[in-house]
Design a protein around this motif. Structure first.
Motif, mmCIF file in Angstrom:
data_model
loop_
_atom_site.group_PDB
_atom_site.id
_atom_site.type_symbol
_atom_site.label_atom_id
_atom_site.label_comp_id
_atom_site.label_asym_id
_atom_site.label_seq_id
_atom_site.Cartn_x
_atom_site.Cartn_y
_atom_site.Cartn_z
ATOM 1 N N SER A 225 0.807 -1.234 0.000
ATOM 2 C CA SER A 225 0.000 0.000 0.000
ATOM 3 C C SER A 225 0.835 1.278 0.000
ATOM 4 N N ARG A 227 2.282 4.492 -1.549
ATOM 5 C CA ARG A 227 2.132 5.420 -2.667
ATOM 6 C C ARG A 227 3.367 6.312 -2.719
ATOM 7 N N HIS A 379 -0.673 -1.549 5.354
ATOM 8 C CA HIS A 379 -2.029 -1.893 4.913
ATOM 9 C C HIS A 379 -3.037 -1.364 5.933
ATOM 10 N N HIS A 380 -4.238 -1.051 5.447
ATOM 11 C CA HIS A 380 -5.318 -0.675 6.356
ATOM 12 C C HIS A 380 -5.423 -1.719 7.480
ATOM 13 N N TYR A 382 -3.514 0.561 9.074
ATOM 14 C CA TYR A 382 -2.326 1.420 9.230
ATOM 15 C C TYR A 382 -1.879 1.516 10.692
ATOM 16 N N TYR A 408 -1.228 6.277 8.550
ATOM 17 C CA TYR A 408 -0.567 5.722 7.370
ATOM 18 C C TYR A 408 0.888 6.193 7.274
ATOM 19 N N GLU A 445 -2.668 4.347 -2.015
ATOM 20 C CA GLU A 445 -3.725 4.397 -0.997
ATOM 21 C C GLU A 445 -4.341 5.784 -1.009
ATOM 22 N N ARG A 453 -11.524 6.366 -0.150
ATOM 23 C CA ARG A 453 -10.509 5.844 0.768
ATOM 24 C C ARG A 453 -9.983 4.495 0.287
ATOM 25 N N GLY A 454 -8.797 4.158 0.793
ATOM 26 C CA GLY A 454 -8.237 2.833 0.557
ATOM 27 C C GLY A 454 -7.688 2.676 -0.846
ATOM 28 N N HIS A 455 -7.927 1.517 -1.429
ATOM 29 C CA HIS A 455 -7.455 1.236 -2.787
ATOM 30 C C HIS A 455 -8.472 0.322 -3.464
ATOM 31 N N GLY A 463 -3.605 6.580 -5.793
ATOM 32 C CA GLY A 463 -3.938 5.163 -5.805
ATOM 33 C C GLY A 463 -3.082 4.318 -6.718
#
Length: 735
Positions: A225, A227, A379-380, A382, A408, A445, A453-455, A463
């Protein structure tokens, strides 16, 4: 029950949409009303159906009408909460995906829960009580409903973190769920693209390797995750990853690396094969790869290959995918016995990688080797371990979801510290000699920069733009420098092939296929970007021009990254109809070309099952099944608990098999026997179609994950004939 009670679903639909639209304070009144209208139509549609069913007020009609209204309200509420928290609509395919893998996703869903969710559910159910209050006086029931709705809607509002992306609100919230998210892409003019090489030609490319070429060690580190814009090499003002910044000064730093599809398992397929994953939401690649991944090709050159990650192997058939890619060794959270914390819901903190990675490299230092390390902490949700002190970072422009972004950034900082410790230990033990290290993010992310939110469904830079660094001896990778030009995850497999002397890796072969990172930048290259959610978003990037298309919304966005790196100025309104049509056709053609190639590979695999000669690696057997005789088989003596078994069966067809005869495998433990499934249909080439005199070779992955350690006998049944095939030992997990 009072007849006006049926107005509640319509009122609820309108109320939730009003809450969503109200989060866009800048929207004009007319636009707000237009957004509410679709939900009003759906709500009153439910009202009309329920009213008709309730007309006689007797028996099952009354119950069904009440349940219909309750179900509609629940669906609308779930769609609303998902949209507000993720920025993307909930569709039927995502719902099915969640249901199928609920055991692994339970903790992830729990991490997204808020304290007021139970309050919302209770208030929602209470608000539906008037449907069951037939004997309650009308006035009293009316005020009861008003009071309960007054409690419910504020609870719904608390689920709104910030304003969502407004195009999503143009339709009723339940539309993707009720009508489906993907009606199948149209205009798939595959002819716009030259299809990739067929799987057989990919193997032949490796066969042309120079036998005298070097065999350097290769370590691939995948930053979960990560970026690019949140790491120091790509954003020097943000001190999250100082070690990566130091390493970057001694490495090749590729400024513009992109994932094809922002999903970990899909990126895994792309990185290790060099061709696109299937561009669809369902994870169908494990056990079905059309061509060998580079780990298997390295094994043929005498390499030992390994994969270490601190996360579970159970999610999305991870172990099966890595076995299919050809890894010799796989170490996951199930194999790690560590006192370290599990701050997330998928496994250990990233420091759990260090010991098994160093041990594996020490054990294999005497031969060429490849090791992949896949991190997890970023990863979430975080979360960092308690031993890592929370840090503050200076961010010039905080995204709307600031609290999540702060966590994050800390998770990236923690992973950076782990990398520093890992490299220090590897250098101390001289385990980086003659070694090329590739560091890459699997996807980015989002934190509501564009409302999501997220991916998985974020086509904007946050993303899809990932860090990409290559570190190694100068005679292998060249002098340290920053490298421009567009690159993509497919390029990693081509780079590994290039490093070991496979020819042709620095020349573009197809827009769908990877090119070595060591090749000069191609100014004419176009990279394509796809959402994990079917037909939600897709885009292309050439030079600094980025075009995003949203098929569900029939919407185009256009950005000039040279002047608008954060993609805040949408130039889509400047596009002419002809340009939008051409781009839509191009993107649909890419989608069609990739998925057509996968389907063609499936068909080619079935064609290869019918042969005139047996493959040489099969162990000879002679087991009579009537009109067909098993004459060869390949199966392991043992597998570890939780793995699939690779099995290849070869038959000599002596006479025509009757229609309806099928192959079925059984697992026998003691006196117990039960049928077992294979990842792909064992009868995909129906036995009735087998040609007399042919050799039929059937590869399969047998799912034995439900069986514990011990001995298992595998039987095969064809028609009415069942006979033992193989004795397998399922081993305990090593720690």
């Amino acid at each position: 029950m009072p007849s006006w009670a049926f107005l509640l679903p319509a009122a609820w639909f309108i109320g939730l949409k009003a809450v969503a639209v109200a989060s866009r304070a800048s929207a004009p009144i007319g636009e707000c009303l237009a957004y509410v209208l679709p939900d009003a139509v759906v709500g009153f549609g439910v009202l009309a159906v329920a009213s008709c069913m309730y007309a006689r007020e007797r028996g099952i009609r009354r119950l069904v009408s009440a349940l219909l209204c309750l179900l509609a309200v629940l669906l609308q509420t779930v769609c609303f909460v998902v949209l507000m928290r993720k920025g993307s609509p909930l569709d039927s395919e995502l719902l099915v995906y969640t249901w199928r893998d609920f055991g692994n996703l339970h903790d992830a869903l729990q991490a997204e829960a808020r304290w007021f969710d139970p309050v919302l559910v209770v208030a929602l159910l209470l608000a539906c009580l008037p449907f069951l209050m037939r004997r309650l006086p009308r006035t009293r029931a009316l005020w009861t409903s008003v009071a309960l709705a007054a409690v419910s809607l504020p609870c719904a509002y608390m689920a709104v973190p910030t304003r969502p992306v407004h195009p999503v609100l143009a339709h009723a919230l339940v539309r993707p769920l009720l009508w489906g998210a993907s009606s199948g892409p149209v205009e798939q003019d595959v002819g716009l693209f030259e299809l990739m090489p067929d799987p057989a030609s990919l193997v032949k490319t490796w066969e042309r390797r120079d036998a005298n070429a070097e065999r350097p060690n290769v370590i691939l580190i995948v930053l979960e995750s990560a970026r690019a814009s949140s790491t120091t090499p790509y954003n020097p003002r943000l001190a999250t990853t100082p070690f990566l910044a130091e390493l970057g000064k001694k490495s090749l730093v590729f400024e513009r690396g992109y994932c094809l599809l922002s999903h970990s398992q899909k990126s895994c397929v792309t990185m290790f094969t060099g061709h696109p994953c299937e561009l669809q939401q369902e994870i169908r690649e494990p056990g079905r790869l059309p061509a060998a991944g580079f780990p298997e090709r390295l094994r043929a050159l005498g390499y030992r290959t390994g994969f270490v990650e601190p996360s579970t192997e159970k999610f999305e058939n991870r172990r099966l995918l890595l076995d299919d890619l050809g890894f010799d060794d796989y170490i996951s959270a199930e194999d790690i016995d560590s006192p370290l914390e599990k701050p997330g819901y998928f496994g250990y903190e990233d420091r759990a990688l260090i010991k098994p990675a160093v041990r594996w490299l020490e054990e294999n230092r005497s031969q060429p080797h490849h090791l992949t390390l896949w991190t997890l902490t970023a990863h979430h949700p975080y979360e960092t371990p308690s031993s890592f002190g929370r840090r503050s970072f200076e961010v010039a422009d905080w995204p709307p979801y600031r609290e999540g972004y702060e966590r994050y950034l800390n998770s990236l900082a923690y992973t950076d510290e782990m990398l520093r410790e890992l490299f220090t230990e590897l250098r101390r033990r001289r385990l980086l000699d003659n070694t090329v290290v590739v560091i890459v993010g699997d996807h980015g992310e989002g934190f509501e920069e564009h409302g999501r939110r997220g991916h998985g469904d974020i086509p904007w830079e946050e993303g899809v733009h990932v860090p990409l660094i290559v570190h190694g001896p100068s005679h292998l990778v060249g002098s340290p420098r920053r490298v421009g030009g567009l690159r993509q995850l497919q390029d990693i497999a081509a780079t590994v092939a290039d490093l070991v002397g496979v020819p042709g890796q620095r020349k573009p072969r197809s827009p769908l296929f990877g090119v070595s990172l060591l090749a000069p930048p191609d100014p004419d290259r176009t990279v394509y970007l796809f959402s994990w959610f079917n037909n939600s978003s897709m885009g292309s990037l050439k030079g600094n021009t980025k075009h995003i298309y949203f098929p569900r919304l029939q919407r185009h966005e256009l950005f000039d990254l040279a002047t608008d790196a954060l993609e805040r100025k949408d130039l889509g309104a400047t596009l002419e109809e002809a340009a939008m049509t051409a781009k839509r056709r191009e993107l649909m053609a890419y989608l069609g070309a990739v998925n057509t190639w996968w389907l063609a590979a499936d068909a080619a695999e079935i064609d290869r099952m019918q042969r005139t000669e047996l493959p040489p690696m099969l162990e000879p057997r002679s087991i009579d099944f009537g009109n067909a005789r098993l004459v060869g088989m390949d199966a392991p003596e043992g597998i570890v608990h939780g793995a699939h078994m690779s099995l290849t069966l070869a038959f000599d067809v002596r006479d025509k098999l009757a229609s309806g005869q099928e192959l079925q495998l059984y697992a026998v433990v003691g006196e117990s026997s039960r049928p077992v499934k294979t990842v792909r249909d064992l009868n995909r080439l129906p036995p009735a179609s087998w040609q007399i005199g042919h050799k039929i070779v059937i590869p399969a992955w047998v799912d034995l994950r439900k069986f514990g350690p011990g001995s298992v006998r595998i039987d095969l049944k064809i028609g009415g004939v069942r006979k033992p095939l193989h004795e397998l030992r399922i081993k305990k997990r090593g720690r």
